[in-house]
Design a protein around this motif. Structure first.
Motif, PDB file in Angstrom:
ATOM      1  N   ARG A 193      -4.645  -5.398   9.565  1.00 36.93           N
ATOM      2  CA  ARG A 193      -4.860  -6.788   9.104  1.00 36.93           C
ATOM      3  C   ARG A 193      -3.623  -7.309   8.364  1.00 36.93           C
ATOM      4  NH1 ARG A 193     -10.059  -4.779   8.273  1.00 36.93           N
ATOM      5  NH2 ARG A 193      -9.756  -4.394   6.051  1.00 36.93           N
ATOM      6  N   THR A 194      -3.061  -6.480   7.461  1.00 37.64           N
ATOM      7  CA  THR A 194      -1.871  -6.912   6.695  1.00 37.64           C
ATOM      8  C   THR A 194      -0.727  -7.242   7.641  1.00 37.64           C
ATOM      9  OG1 THR A 194      -2.502  -5.349   4.981  1.00 37.64           O
ATOM     10  CG2 THR A 194      -0.243  -6.184   4.880  1.00 37.64           C
ATOM     11  N   LEU A 195      -0.463  -6.325   8.578  1.00 31.92           N
ATOM     12  CA  LEU A 195       0.683  -6.530   9.475  1.00 31.92           C
ATOM     13  C   LEU A 195       0.402  -7.644  10.471  1.00 31.92           C
ATOM     14  CD1 LEU A 195       1.525  -2.756   9.927  1.00 31.92           C
ATOM     15  CD2 LEU A 195       2.950  -4.450   8.767  1.00 31.92           C
ATOM     16  N   GLU A 208      11.935 -14.494   8.473  1.00 31.32           N
ATOM     17  CA  GLU A 208      13.118 -14.110   9.265  1.00 31.32           C
ATOM     18  C   GLU A 208      13.306 -12.600   9.175  1.00 31.32           C
ATOM     19  OE1 GLU A 208      15.565 -15.482  11.245  1.00 31.32           O
ATOM     20  OE2 GLU A 208      14.088 -17.090  11.391  1.00 31.32           O
ATOM     21  N   GLY A 209      14.308 -12.086   9.812  1.00 27.19           N
ATOM     22  CA  GLY A 209      14.680 -10.686   9.605  1.00 27.19           C
ATOM     23  C   GLY A 209      14.217  -9.778  10.728  1.00 27.19           C
ATOM     24  N   PHE A 210      14.013  -8.489  10.371  1.00 30.48           N
ATOM     25  CA  PHE A 210      13.741  -7.468  11.380  1.00 30.48           C
ATOM     26  C   PHE A 210      12.557  -7.830  12.278  1.00 30.48           C
ATOM     27  CE2 PHE A 210      11.176  -3.756  12.541  1.00 30.48           C
ATOM     28  CZ  PHE A 210      12.066  -3.095  13.372  1.00 30.48           C
ATOM     29  N   LEU A 211      11.426  -8.249  11.667  1.00 32.08           N
ATOM     30  CA  LEU A 211      10.228  -8.497  12.474  1.00 32.08           C
ATOM     31  C   LEU A 211      10.447  -9.650  13.451  1.00 32.08           C
ATOM     32  CD1 LEU A 211       7.127  -7.991  10.165  1.00 32.08           C
ATOM     33  CD2 LEU A 211       8.065  -6.471  11.903  1.00 32.08           C
ATOM     34  N   SER A 212      11.124 -10.689  13.011  1.00 32.31           N
ATOM     35  CA  SER A 212      11.301 -11.826  13.918  1.00 32.31           C
ATOM     36  C   SER A 212      12.222 -11.425  15.080  1.00 32.31           C
ATOM     37  CB  SER A 212      11.779 -13.062  13.157  1.00 32.31           C
ATOM     38  OG  SER A 212      13.142 -13.236  13.258  1.00 32.31           O
ATOM     39  N   HIS A 213      13.222 -10.601  14.788  1.00 30.75           N
ATOM     40  CA  HIS A 213      14.105 -10.094  15.838  1.00 30.75           C
ATOM     41  C   HIS A 213      13.306  -9.207  16.805  1.00 30.75           C
ATOM     42  CE1 HIS A 213      17.784  -8.912  17.698  1.00 30.75           C
ATOM     43  NE2 HIS A 213      17.674  -7.647  17.347  1.00 30.75           N
ATOM     44  N   LEU A 229       1.768  -4.641  17.436  1.00 30.22           N
ATOM     45  CA  LEU A 229       1.218  -4.207  16.149  1.00 30.22           C
ATOM     46  C   LEU A 229       1.291  -2.684  16.009  1.00 30.22           C
ATOM     47  CD1 LEU A 229      -0.281  -5.195  13.618  1.00 30.22           C
ATOM     48  CD2 LEU A 229      -2.415  -4.988  14.876  1.00 30.22           C
ATOM     49  N   ILE A 230       0.925  -1.989  17.061  1.00 29.75           N
ATOM     50  CA  ILE A 230       0.877  -0.519  16.961  1.00 29.75           C
ATOM     51  C   ILE A 230       2.275   0.101  16.932  1.00 29.75           C
ATOM     52  CG2 ILE A 230       0.104   1.598  18.140  1.00 29.75           C
ATOM     53  CD1 ILE A 230      -2.112   0.002  16.611  1.00 29.75           C
ATOM     54  N   GLN A 231       3.255  -0.509  17.594  1.00 32.15           N
ATOM     55  CA  GLN A 231       4.619   0.085  17.481  1.00 32.15           C
ATOM     56  C   GLN A 231       5.078  -0.014  16.031  1.00 32.15           C
ATOM     57  OE1 GLN A 231       4.836   1.700  20.249  1.00 32.15           O
ATOM     58  NE2 GLN A 231       3.365   0.167  20.920  1.00 32.15           N
ATOM     59  N   ILE A 232       4.690  -1.090  15.337  1.00 32.45           N
ATOM     60  CA  ILE A 232       5.091  -1.227  13.925  1.00 32.45           C
ATOM     61  C   ILE A 232       4.360  -0.177  13.081  1.00 32.45           C
ATOM     62  CG2 ILE A 232       5.089  -2.803  11.936  1.00 32.45           C
ATOM     63  CD1 ILE A 232       5.407  -5.063  14.083  1.00 32.45           C
ATOM     64  N   ILE A 237       4.212   5.412  10.420  1.00 29.11           N
ATOM     65  CA  ILE A 237       3.779   6.823  10.440  1.00 29.11           C
ATOM     66  C   ILE A 237       5.008   7.734  10.562  1.00 29.11           C
ATOM     67  CG2 ILE A 237       2.464   8.570  11.730  1.00 29.11           C
ATOM     68  CD1 ILE A 237       0.620   6.194  12.638  1.00 29.11           C
ATOM     69  N   GLY A 238       5.919   7.374  11.506  1.00 35.91           N
ATOM     70  CA  GLY A 238       7.105   8.213  11.726  1.00 35.91           C
ATOM     71  C   GLY A 238       8.049   8.193  10.539  1.00 35.91           C
ATOM     72  N   GLY A 239       8.070   7.091   9.801  1.00 36.41           N
ATOM     73  CA  GLY A 239       9.119   6.910   8.798  1.00 36.41           C
ATOM     74  C   GLY A 239       8.712   7.168   7.366  1.00 36.41           C
ATOM     75  N   THR A 240       7.510   7.677   7.120  1.00 37.92           N
ATOM     76  CA  THR A 240       7.127   7.899   5.720  1.00 37.92           C
ATOM     77  C   THR A 240       7.040   9.392   5.366  1.00 37.92           C
ATOM     78  OG1 THR A 240       4.864   7.359   6.459  1.00 37.92           O
ATOM     79  CG2 THR A 240       6.030   5.709   5.174  1.00 37.92           C
ATOM     80  N   GLU A 241       6.125  10.130   6.018  1.00 30.75           N
ATOM     81  CA  GLU A 241       5.938  11.546   5.653  1.00 30.75           C
ATOM     82  C   GLU A 241       7.223  12.338   5.860  1.00 30.75           C
ATOM     83  OE1 GLU A 241       3.250  12.651   4.284  1.00 30.75           O
ATOM     84  OE2 GLU A 241       1.898  10.989   4.660  1.00 30.75           O
ATOM     85  N   SER A 242       7.913  12.059   6.976  1.00 33.59           N
ATOM     86  CA  SER A 242       9.123  12.824   7.321  1.00 33.59           C
ATOM     87  C   SER A 242      10.183  12.626   6.234  1.00 33.59           C
ATOM     88  CB  SER A 242       9.662  12.349   8.669  1.00 33.59           C
ATOM     89  OG  SER A 242       9.878  10.940   8.617  1.00 33.59           O
TER      90      SER A 242
END
Ligand code: HEM
Length: 400
Positions: A193-195, A208-213, A229-232, A237-242
């Motif tokens: 919902r947030t995203l 603007e920025g990364f998401l709009s690109h 939505l799911i790729q974001i 998931i990939g970029g936090t725990e690791s």
């Protein structure tokens, strides 16, 4: 052939959670893979992991894992159904392409500055305390702040964003309980919902920025709104725990060998080598998960078709055939570049490895710069043997 399959040892999850390095070292000497008591096989040797990671007879798992656990719909199921990580062939390539191009554009000095500033801010906040629990107070926060900055999430919303992320991530650990799965489902739905709201504002030209690109590139590639939505969410998931685990691992590795800590404090040009060695010594991701679609010969042993297969980074990166004194932390080892296996390989190789490295380098540089007289009070233990890993508490102290 069958006799060999039967005689592969079975390793228990309890054994692996207790000390995966010790268990893998013991088995790796005599066997190229072991069976898991919970089902599936773990590939142990560096050379085999390196080859099998690009072998088309091992495929991404699509929705098999949630289905096996009785999950066939909902926000967690969506991650497997629409994400790049679990997709194969052309579906995977289509979902990955726009994200990969958007990320290439994202890696800039501004991103590094944002992470460094956030790292300095966190250290400043606790400087006069003289002590910090690094895992929760620093390592868990930085990757979330980095993503929030990329997505344009306002500072006031970051605590809830962080809470939802870590609650969702609990689903990806071995032995998730019914209660943690139900909390993870609710958190994944809140993140959707947030995203979703953020993407709507971005589409309307209010951000603007990364998401709009990324949205422009995703439209060119014909991605559905669910896929976008799911790729974001997969980026999260990939970029936090690791990254969280790696930040703890690099500080703990260096502080456990004070000469190496001092060397990095004296010469910041050693920061990338320290990051590389930490990624080898305690990788943030335990391994990559695949399913075998044919019988595969591995060093003369048959890995059967139709099985879950873990290509284990934690074992391969301690393989003594490749790394001398593999169980020692050494930022001066000659073949540090081989630690890149920690980012996987082949079509699914980490889509954001450069971003991950930048976060790790900036977070370590901020620590060595601000707190050169740091000591390690309690060394952390690392656990998680399938996918994401986590550390126990890691207390550090200094003289303010
Ligand atoms: C220390 C940091 C990191 C490590 C060790 C790491 C490791 C990995 C590995 C091993 C894979 C391959 C998974 C597979 O083949 O099944 C992977 C893929 C991926 N990583 Fe990373 N990663 C890191 C940082 C990041 C960051 C910072 C992000 C995002 C901001 C990210 C996002 C992803 C995504 C989306 C994939 C899926 C790629 C695909 O399926 O094509 N990772 N990562």
């Amino acid at each position: 052939m069958l006799e060999k399959i039967r005689s592969v040892p079975v390793v228990t999850s309890a054994e692996l959670e207790n000390d995966a390095h010790e268990a893998f070292r013991r088995y790796r000497a005599s066997y190229p893979f072991v069976a898991l008591d919970t089902g599936g096989y773990v590939i142990l040797r560096h050379e085999d992991v390196r080859k099998l990671i690009v072998d088309p007879r091992l495929q991404a798992t699509e929705t098999a894992m949630p289905v096996q656990g009785g999950i066939t719909e909902g926000a967690l199921f969506d991650i497997f159904q629409h994400g790049m990580l679990t997709a194969n062939a052309s579906v995977h390539a289509r979902r990955r392409s726009a994200m990969s191009r958007a990320l290439a554009n994202q890696l800039s000095d501004a991103f590094r500055r944002h992470v460094r500033l956030a790292a300095k801010g966190l250290l400043e906040d606790c400087y006069h305390d003289g002590r910090l629990e690094l895992a929760a107070g620093y390592a868990a926060k930085l990757p979330v702040i980095a993503l929030a900055g990329m997505f344009g999430i306002p500072d006031r919303d970051v605590p809830q964003f962080m809470h939802d992320i870590y609650e969702m991530n609990e689903f990806f650990r071995p032995h998730a309980t019914a209660e943690s799965v139900s909390k993870a489902e609710a958190a994944a739905a809140r993140l959707q919902r947030t995203l979703g709201a953020l993407l709507t504002r971005t589409t309307a030209g209010q951000a603007e920025g990364f998401l709009s690109h990324y949205l422009k590139l995703a439209e060119e590639d014909d991605l559905s709104s669910a896929e976008v939505l799911i790729q974001i969410i997969q980026l999260i998931i990939g970029g936090t725990e690791s990254v969280r685990t790696a930040i703890v691992a690099q500080a703990a590795g260096l502080l456990s060998s004070p000469d190496q800590w001092r060397a990095v404090c004296d010469d910041p040009a050693l920061v990338p080598d320290a990051v590389a060695e930490a990624l080898r010594f305690e990788p943030g991701i335990a391994g990559v998960v695949r399913v075998s679609v044919e019988d595969i010969d591995v060093d003369g042993w048959t890995l059967p078709a139709g099985q879950l297969v873990i290509l284990s980074s934690i074992s391969a990166l301690r393989d003594e055939r490749v790394f001398e004194h593999a169980d020692s932390f050494d930022i001066f080892r000659p073949n540090l570049a081989l630690s890149r296996l920690t980012f996987g390989g082949g079509a699914h190789r980490c889509v954001a490895d450069a971003l991950g490295r930048a976060e790790l380098e900036e977070s370590l540089a901020a620590l060595t710069e601000r707190l050169p007289n740091l000591s390690l009070d309690s060394a952390p233990k690392f656990y998680g043997h399938l996918f994401v890993r986590k550390s126990t508490e890691c207390w550090i102290t200094w003289q303010p």
